[in-house]
Motif scaffolding. Structure first.
Motif, PDB file in Angstrom:
ATOM      1  N   LYS A 179       0.848  -1.187   0.000  1.00  0.00           N
ATOM      2  CA  LYS A 179       0.000   0.000   0.000  1.00  0.00           C
ATOM      3  C   LYS A 179       0.898   1.257   0.000  1.00  0.00           C
ATOM      4  CE  LYS A 179      -0.284   1.970   4.275  1.00  0.00           C
ATOM      5  NZ  LYS A 179       0.555   1.503   5.331  1.00  0.00           N
ATOM      6  N   HIS A 187       0.162  -5.918   5.782  1.00  0.00           N
ATOM      7  CA  HIS A 187       0.928  -6.750   6.726  1.00  0.00           C
ATOM      8  C   HIS A 187       0.123  -7.122   7.981  1.00  0.00           C
ATOM      9  CE1 HIS A 187       1.938  -2.990   8.824  1.00  0.00           C
ATOM     10  NE2 HIS A 187       2.391  -3.710   9.829  1.00  0.00           N
ATOM     11  N   TYR A 188      -1.011  -6.423   8.222  1.00  0.00           N
ATOM     12  CA  TYR A 188      -1.830  -6.833   9.359  1.00  0.00           C
ATOM     13  C   TYR A 188      -2.374  -8.254   9.167  1.00  0.00           C
ATOM     14  CZ  TYR A 188      -1.386  -3.202  12.675  1.00  0.00           C
ATOM     15  OH  TYR A 188      -0.859  -2.418  13.657  1.00  0.00           O
ATOM     16  N   LYS A 216      -0.266 -10.938  10.849  1.00  0.00           N
ATOM     17  CA  LYS A 216      -0.048 -10.970  12.309  1.00  0.00           C
ATOM     18  C   LYS A 216      -0.703 -12.217  12.907  1.00  0.00           C
ATOM     19  CE  LYS A 216       0.543  -6.016  12.908  1.00  0.00           C
ATOM     20  NZ  LYS A 216       1.885  -5.788  13.439  1.00  0.00           N
ATOM     21  N   PHE A 223      -6.046   1.012  16.934  1.00  0.00           N
ATOM     22  CA  PHE A 223      -4.603   1.065  16.689  1.00  0.00           C
ATOM     23  C   PHE A 223      -4.081   2.339  17.329  1.00  0.00           C
ATOM     24  CE2 PHE A 223      -1.246   3.188  14.345  1.00  0.00           C
ATOM     25  CZ  PHE A 223      -0.334   2.192  14.066  1.00  0.00           C
ATOM     26  N   GLU A 256      -0.372   4.444  18.373  1.00  0.00           N
ATOM     27  CA  GLU A 256       1.087   4.500  18.404  1.00  0.00           C
ATOM     28  C   GLU A 256       1.490   5.619  19.339  1.00  0.00           C
ATOM     29  OE1 GLU A 256       3.008   2.655  14.308  1.00  0.00           O
ATOM     30  OE2 GLU A 256       2.527   4.769  14.349  1.00  0.00           O
ATOM     31  N   ARG A 311       8.718  10.608   8.584  1.00  0.00           N
ATOM     32  CA  ARG A 311       7.872  10.198   7.457  1.00  0.00           C
ATOM     33  C   ARG A 311       6.792  11.230   7.178  1.00  0.00           C
ATOM     34  NH1 ARG A 311       4.627   5.777   8.820  1.00  0.00           N
ATOM     35  NH2 ARG A 311       4.583   4.839   6.762  1.00  0.00           N
ATOM     36  N   ASP A 355      -3.565   5.570   5.856  1.00  0.00           N
ATOM     37  CA  ASP A 355      -2.367   4.862   6.333  1.00  0.00           C
ATOM     38  C   ASP A 355      -2.729   3.611   7.146  1.00  0.00           C
ATOM     39  OD1 ASP A 355       0.505   4.773   6.579  1.00  0.00           O
ATOM     40  OD2 ASP A 355       0.279   5.351   8.677  1.00  0.00           O
ATOM     41  N   HIS A 384      -5.460  -1.592   7.149  1.00  0.00           N
ATOM     42  CA  HIS A 384      -5.210  -2.532   8.249  1.00  0.00           C
ATOM     43  C   HIS A 384      -6.470  -2.805   9.092  1.00  0.00           C
ATOM     44  CE1 HIS A 384      -1.200  -1.989   7.010  1.00  0.00           C
ATOM     45  NE2 HIS A 384      -0.834  -1.011   7.806  1.00  0.00           N
ATOM     46  N   LYS A 428      -1.760   8.448  15.909  1.00  0.00           N
ATOM     47  CA  LYS A 428      -0.313   8.577  16.129  1.00  0.00           C
ATOM     48  C   LYS A 428      -0.107   9.506  17.316  1.00  0.00           C
ATOM     49  CE  LYS A 428       1.285   6.919  11.984  1.00  0.00           C
ATOM     50  NZ  LYS A 428       2.378   5.984  11.874  1.00  0.00           N
ATOM     51  N   ARG A 442       1.272   2.318  22.764  1.00  0.00           N
ATOM     52  CA  ARG A 442       1.342   1.603  21.489  1.00  0.00           C
ATOM     53  C   ARG A 442       0.592   0.297  21.655  1.00  0.00           C
ATOM     54  NH1 ARG A 442       4.913  -2.404  19.242  1.00  0.00           N
ATOM     55  NH2 ARG A 442       4.408  -2.503  17.028  1.00  0.00           N
ATOM     56  N   GLN A 455      -1.019  -6.642  19.488  1.00  0.00           N
ATOM     57  CA  GLN A 455       0.321  -6.242  19.895  1.00  0.00           C
ATOM     58  C   GLN A 455       0.233  -5.116  20.889  1.00  0.00           C
ATOM     59  OE1 GLN A 455       1.365  -5.115  15.901  1.00  0.00           O
ATOM     60  NE2 GLN A 455       1.219  -2.967  16.359  1.00  0.00           N
TER      61      GLN A 455
HETATM   62  C1  BG6 Z   1       2.262   0.913   8.384  1.00  0.00           C
HETATM   63  C2  BG6 Z   1       1.980   2.383   8.462  1.00  0.00           C
HETATM   64  O1  BG6 Z   1       1.496   0.340   7.369  1.00  0.00           O
HETATM   65  O2  BG6 Z   1       1.960   0.316   9.614  1.00  0.00           O
HETATM   66  C3  BG6 Z   1       2.756   3.023   9.602  1.00  0.00           C
HETATM   67  O3  BG6 Z   1       2.332   3.008   7.239  1.00  0.00           O
HETATM   68  C4  BG6 Z   1       2.545   2.276  10.892  1.00  0.00           C
HETATM   69  O4  BG6 Z   1       2.390   4.389   9.772  1.00  0.00           O
HETATM   70  C5  BG6 Z   1       2.725   0.782  10.699  1.00  0.00           C
HETATM   71  O5  BG6 Z   1       3.475   2.764  11.828  1.00  0.00           O
HETATM   72  C6  BG6 Z   1       2.307   0.014  11.943  1.00  0.00           C
HETATM   73  O6  BG6 Z   1       2.641  -1.332  11.793  1.00  0.00           O
HETATM   74  P1  BG6 Z   1       2.794  -2.240  13.091  1.00  0.00           P
HETATM   75  O7  BG6 Z   1       3.009  -3.607  12.537  1.00  0.00           O
HETATM   76  O8  BG6 Z   1       3.956  -1.711  13.850  1.00  0.00           O
HETATM   77  O9  BG6 Z   1       1.533  -2.099  13.862  1.00  0.00           O
END
Ligand code: BG6
Length: 484
Positions: A158, A188-189, A192, A224, A226, A233, A245, A250, A336, A341, A372
């Motif tokens: 993405k 990538h989610y 997991k 989610f 962080e 970035r 994002d 995700h 964010k 986190r 996570q």
């Molecule tokens: C990415 C986003 O796809 O996922 C980032 O672009 C984000 O902004 C990240 O920090 C989070 O991934 P994870 O696996 O750390 O939750």
């Protein structure tokens, strides 16, 4: 895995994603014996003119931490790095791709066994703006050798577009060059551990089957957070914002797995058919069911425009218009620079009717899946307070992976997903129609944000986000439970 030569080509090899995610994931697969040195060839491709060794040096530090490196680690790293070759070239000129094809083919010839095949996996660790030209070059100059058979697959990351139209345009451009079965869109989610567990939990446990619906569930939260900002970035992030994002991809993918009907089988197409149906059943987002935020100090980043309207936080309520979920708010929340986190799914059940224990205000039953950090799932429930008195208390049935599966290493999302691409399993990848449906949900809201019609509210870095988000949760019926 099949026999024969496997070439993995990482395009954008000197970029951040490749260094931090792609190469380390390949290294882990190599160490575990999934990528056998006599069969696999890894190529880095990028514009920068560097040597093989220079690329290896750039990657080196990301493979294992210097602190904990054992002699075996050092040996593995050295052997792995030797598998990597580098080719430099542009992303739209045939010269570089012809050269790349020659390098790949040479290795296929010299190493191939009689029953071998030519398998080529192109990993585009690149900005989407160059996807069409790179795909064209691969299609014209770098396809697998037809005399040997095998396959060519491409992996893309993405953001797939910025809204419905741009995503469809990108899909059309790539779709003219490759079959859907050759295209692996990574989210990538989906790699997991606890996301992959969702189907098992839901469909292999009698506990959940009768309860997983509007009759019993009051609301679902997918969250989610962080605890850091856009650090380094800002330029990328400001063009996209938190919805593109995190939420549109995700969190929405997680929602699909929480809400979908049982697939006919575990075949990737059956699973993805059910996910699409969920997405297509999502109603338009209501104006008063969105809160946007931007943390104070976000625009101090020199790569972010001073008057940026980009949200770094958002809570959005999605409503699924079907028999199972009518009336149940799905609360998607991402931010964010917040206070912690964490990524979790929180399923809140309805109050027990006829509360003879007067325990209602202690909170509702909840089933929480923590993706996570520290993977866990736990059920919050009411029990008798141990002792002589007949009083109640909130407690948990707790399955924390760290305790329950001590010594088991949970693979990185990218590791699993890359292995899937080599095996040809598309279950955990986003199909074209899923992508389209996902953009359909968010495009009207995104356009309103882009046009400045809705503005993010300020919030303090390190806070829970704008207070209005908590108020929205309360409005749609979420009740904060105590304990855990
Ligand atoms: C990415 C986003 O796809 O996922 C980032 O672009 C984000 O902004 C990240 O920090 C989070 O991934 P994870 O696996 O750390 O939750």
């Amino acid at each position: 895995l099949e026999n024969g030569s496997l070439s993995i080509i990482v395009l954008g090899a000197s970029g951040d994603l490749a260094k931090k995610k792609t190469f380390p994931a390949l290294f882990n697969l190599y160490r575990q014996g999934f990528l056998l040195p006599e069969e696999v060839h890894i190529f880095g491709y990028a514009r920068t003119k560097i040597s093989d060794d220079e690329l290896r040096n750039r990657i080196h530090g990301y493979l294992v931490s210097d602190k904990g490196a054992s002699p075996k680690d050092v040996e593995d790293v050295t052997n792995f790095l030797q598998l990597i070759k580098y080719v430099s070239g542009s992303y739209d000129g045939e010269e570089g791709f012809r050269l790349l094809d020659k390098e790949i083919s040479d290795n296929e010839i010299s190493k191939n066994s009689a029953e071998g095949s030519s398998r080529r996996l192109f990993y585009l660790a690149l900005p989407p703006s160059v996807y069409p030209s790179v795909c064209r070059m691969i299609r014209h100059y770098c396809m697998n050798r037809s005399d040997l058979g095998g396959w060519t697959r491409i992996v893309v990351e993405k953001p797939f577009g910025k809204d419905l139209d741009s995503a469809e345009q990108l899909s059309n451009q790539i779709g003219e060059l490759f079959e859907e079965s050759q295209i692996y869109r990574i989210d990538h989610y989906l790699g997991k551990e606890l996301v992959q567990n969702l189907l098992v939990l839901r469909f292999a446990n009698r506990f959940f089957l009768p309860l997983w619906n509007r009759d019993n569930i009051e609301n679902v939260q997918i969250v989610f957070r962080e605890d850091f900002g856009t650090e380094g970035r800002g330029g990328y992030f400001d063009e996209y914002g938190i919805i593109r994002d995190i939420i549109q991809n995700h969190l929405l993918q997680v929602l699909c797995l929480v809400a979908m009907e049982k697939p006919i089988s575990l075949k990737p197409e059956h699973i993805r058919d059910e996910k699409v149906k969920v997405l297509q059943s999502v109603m338009p987002i209501k104006d008063d069911e969105v809160v946007l935020g931007q943390y104070d100090g976000y625009t101090d980043d020199p790569t972010v425009p001073d008057h940026s309207n980009t949200p770094t936080f958002s809570t959005v309520i999605l409503r699924i218009h079907n028999e199972r979920w009518e009336g149940v708010p799905f609360i998607l929340k991402a931010g964010k620079a917040l206070n912690s986190r964490k990524a979790e799914i929180r399923v809140q059940f309805k109050d027990v009717p006829g509360d003879i224990f007067k325990c209602k205000k202690q909170g509702r039953n909840e089933f929480v899946i923590r993706l996570q950090p520290s993977e866990a799932m736990y059920m919050k429930l009411t029990v008798k307070q141990p002792g002589l008195e007949m009083s109640t208390v909130q407690s948990e049935l707790d399955l924390s992976y760290g305790q329950r599966y001590q010594g088991v290493t949970i693979p990185e999302a990218y590791e699993r997903l890359i292995l899937d691409t080599i095996r040809g399993d598309q279950q955990h990848f986003v199909r074209r129609d899923e992508l389209k449906a996902a953009w359909e949900i968010f495009t009207p809201l995104l356009h309103r944000i882009d046009n400045g019609e809705v503005k993010p509210l300020p919030y303090q870095p390190g806070s829970r986000g704008p207070a209005e988000a908590d108020a929205l949760l309360e409005k749609v019926g979420y009740v904060q439970t105590h304990g855990y």
